[in-house]
Design a protein around this motif. Structure first.
Motif, PDB file in Angstrom:
ATOM      1  N   THR A  93       1.382  -1.680  -0.283  1.00 45.36           N
ATOM      2  CA  THR A  93      -0.308   0.038   0.201  1.00 45.36           C
ATOM      3  C   THR A  93       0.937   1.011   0.079  1.00 45.36           C
ATOM      4  O   THR A  93       0.061   3.250  -0.590  1.00 45.36           O
ATOM      5  N   ASP A  94       2.177   1.077  -0.145  1.00 44.26           N
ATOM      6  CA  ASP A  94       3.096   2.167   0.755  1.00 44.26           C
ATOM      7  C   ASP A  94       3.356   2.858  -1.159  1.00 44.26           C
ATOM      8  O   ASP A  94       4.576   3.856  -1.415  1.00 44.26           O
ATOM      9  N   THR A  95       3.190   1.971  -2.284  1.00 41.75           N
ATOM     10  CA  THR A  95       3.482   2.302  -3.848  1.00 41.75           C
ATOM     11  C   THR A  95       2.221   3.056  -4.377  1.00 41.75           C
ATOM     12  O   THR A  95       1.325   2.010  -4.566  1.00 41.75           O
ATOM     13  N   GLU A  96       2.467   3.663  -5.107  1.00 45.14           N
ATOM     14  CA  GLU A  96       1.655   5.045  -6.018  1.00 45.14           C
ATOM     15  C   GLU A  96       2.323   4.875  -7.453  1.00 45.14           C
ATOM     16  O   GLU A  96       3.183   6.005  -7.619  1.00 45.14           O
ATOM     17  N   PRO A  97       2.162   4.252  -8.431  1.00 40.77           N
ATOM     18  CA  PRO A  97       1.620   4.019  -8.638  1.00 40.77           C
ATOM     19  C   PRO A  97       1.392   2.054  -8.729  1.00 40.77           C
ATOM     20  O   PRO A  97       2.221   2.247  -8.336  1.00 40.77           O
ATOM     21  N   GLY A 154       2.934  -1.595  -8.644  1.00 44.18           N
ATOM     22  CA  GLY A 154       3.752  -2.084  -9.570  1.00 44.18           C
ATOM     23  C   GLY A 154       3.309  -3.278  -9.723  1.00 44.18           C
ATOM     24  O   GLY A 154       2.066  -3.680  -9.652  1.00 44.18           O
ATOM     25  N   GLN A 155       4.379  -3.916 -10.913  1.00 42.44           N
ATOM     26  CA  GLN A 155       3.520  -5.123 -11.798  1.00 42.44           C
ATOM     27  C   GLN A 155       3.444  -5.884 -10.578  1.00 42.44           C
ATOM     28  O   GLN A 155       2.431  -7.226 -10.682  1.00 42.44           O
ATOM     29  N   ARG A 156       4.298  -6.379  -9.581  1.00 43.94           N
ATOM     30  CA  ARG A 156       3.899  -7.548  -8.701  1.00 43.94           C
ATOM     31  C   ARG A 156       2.513  -7.098  -7.346  1.00 43.94           C
ATOM     32  O   ARG A 156       2.148  -8.789  -7.534  1.00 43.94           O
ATOM     33  N   ASP A 157       2.154  -6.141  -7.078  1.00 45.41           N
ATOM     34  CA  ASP A 157       1.132  -6.196  -6.888  1.00 45.41           C
ATOM     35  C   ASP A 157      -0.029  -6.386  -8.038  1.00 45.41           C
ATOM     36  O   ASP A 157      -1.402  -6.795  -7.171  1.00 45.41           O
ATOM     37  N   ASP A 158      -0.061  -5.746  -9.332  1.00 44.98           N
ATOM     38  CA  ASP A 158      -1.031  -6.308 -10.193  1.00 44.98           C
ATOM     39  C   ASP A 158      -1.232  -8.094 -10.839  1.00 44.98           C
ATOM     40  O   ASP A 158      -2.527  -7.958 -10.325  1.00 44.98           O
ATOM     41  N   HIS A 159       0.264  -8.577 -10.022  1.00 42.27           N
ATOM     42  CA  HIS A 159       0.014 -10.076 -10.295  1.00 42.27           C
ATOM     43  C   HIS A 159      -1.001 -10.835  -8.741  1.00 42.27           C
ATOM     44  O   HIS A 159      -1.885 -11.635  -9.411  1.00 42.27           O
ATOM     45  N   ILE A 160      -1.268  -9.911  -7.739  1.00 42.43           N
ATOM     46  CA  ILE A 160      -0.722 -10.240  -6.956  1.00 42.43           C
ATOM     47  C   ILE A 160      -2.599 -10.461  -6.905  1.00 42.43           C
ATOM     48  O   ILE A 160      -3.283 -10.885  -7.082  1.00 42.43           O
ATOM     49  N   ALA A 161      -3.478  -8.878  -7.424  1.00 40.44           N
ATOM     50  CA  ALA A 161      -4.117  -8.539  -7.463  1.00 40.44           C
ATOM     51  C   ALA A 161      -4.915 -10.127  -8.242  1.00 40.44           C
ATOM     52  O   ALA A 161      -5.568 -10.080  -8.242  1.00 40.44           O
TER      53      ALA A 161
END
Length: 329
Positions: free
Chosen positions: A241-245, A247-254
């Motif tokens: 939650t501390d990165t905006e926008p 990252g790619q890893r967060d997109d994979h997790i979602a």
């Protein structure tokens, strides 16, 4: 792991069948792999003897290209150094060439200081467009007491491993970078050394879950800013939650949380990573499952020449396969 999804019921799924469409050319290329003229080029014969240097010390008798040719011949045909010496001597004699043959002691000694000559990696030339890079590692046995000795007599085993890290071009299946480390080196730590050997722009970088983490993402993004990274996150991974926008890893997790891991694999093209597993199988099947050299510098030379041999074999014979349609009842 995703590839073991529903493993208890996968026996009902029929295996895919493929048909080689260029069989005549492929068969001719397979025969050409056994030709001595493929591994002993005219350039090697012309530059066989080393140039005389003007500095102090003993003068080398053989050029690096001659040592490379001999070691390549041994790896291509699965020979030890003494047998390589004998084969090379008989070939030069049949060709009517009055050239000295490096003895097995010279080959062993020069392998520790060998440097790749121009043209060793010609088969792994970088194409004009962006690269699709696949990365993985495998273990290679080295000299030492076997595991059987430990299990049978309870003796302490000295069996150790070296880890071979490979980077593969997914478009042509050729090895474009490699490193050799000890068995305790982490996979993610070798991403940057592998990328340093690649000059072209990377469009897609794919690896398995062992490479998941910020060190891998940062190393890949430093090499190519617009690269798309496909690495499966851990099963307990959570979005940051501390990165905006994001990252790619967060997109994979979602994406995995919404659609599941199997659909994520299909949408990202993660299945193409199987190509590097095939390359590892080719290395262990055609070169060896264990390293023959004893010292680590000589083992690095053996791995470098082994990768070049695989690229040369792939350039000689490359099958074009199409999937056979399943028969309907």
């Amino acid at each position: 792991m995703p590839h073991k999804h529903n493993a208890a019921r996968r026996h009902r799924i029929r295996k895919m069948k493929f048909k080689v469409t260029n069989w005549p050319e492929y068969e001719a290329g397979l025969r050409r792999r056994g030709s001595l003229t493929l591994w002993m080029t005219p350039e090697a014969l012309v530059g066989w003897q080393a140039l005389r240097r003007k500095t102090l010390g003993g003068q080398p008798r053989y050029a690096d290209l001659a040592i490379e040719t001999a070691l390549t011949l041994g790896l291509a045909f699965g020979l030890r150094l003494r047998q390589t010496e004998g084969l090379l001597g008989s070939v030069l004699q049949l060709m009517g060439l009055n050239l000295p043959v490096p003895d097995h002691t010279t080959l062993s000694r020069r392998a520790r200081t060998w440097k790749p000559s121009v043209g060793l990696d010609d088969g792994a030339a970088v194409p004009g467009g962006p690269l699709h890079v696949l990365v993985d590692s495998t273990g290679l046995q080295i000299y030492g007491a076997g595991q059987w000795l430990k299990e049978k007599h309870g003796a302490k085993s000295r069996r150790k491993w070296c880890k071979l890290h490979l980077a593969l071009d997914a478009d042509n299946g050729e090895i474009i970078a490699h490193t050799l480390t000890d068995q305790d080196t982490g996979d993610a730590s070798q991403v940057e050394p592998l990328l340093d050997q690649i000059d072209g722009q990377i469009d897609l970088f794919a690896a398995d879950g062992a490479y998941d983490g910020d060190p891998t993402y940062n190393a890949v993004l430093r090499h190519s800013a617009e690269v798309r990274i496909v690495i499966p996150p851990r099963s307990n991974a959570v979005e940051r939650t501390d990165t905006e926008p994001p990252g790619q890893r967060d997109d994979h997790i979602a994406s995995i949380n919404i659609d599941g891991r199997m659909k994520w694999q299909a949408s990202t093209g993660y299945g193409k990573r199987a190509l590097i597993e095939t390359a590892i199988g080719r290395y262990k099947g055609m070169i060896a499952r264990r390293l023959r050299a004893r010292s680590f510098p000589a083992q690095q030379t053996e791995v470098a020449i082994g990768c070049a041999v695989l690229n040369c074999m792939l350039a000689c014979a490359r099958p074009k396969s199409v999937r056979c349609k399943a028969k309907t009842k």
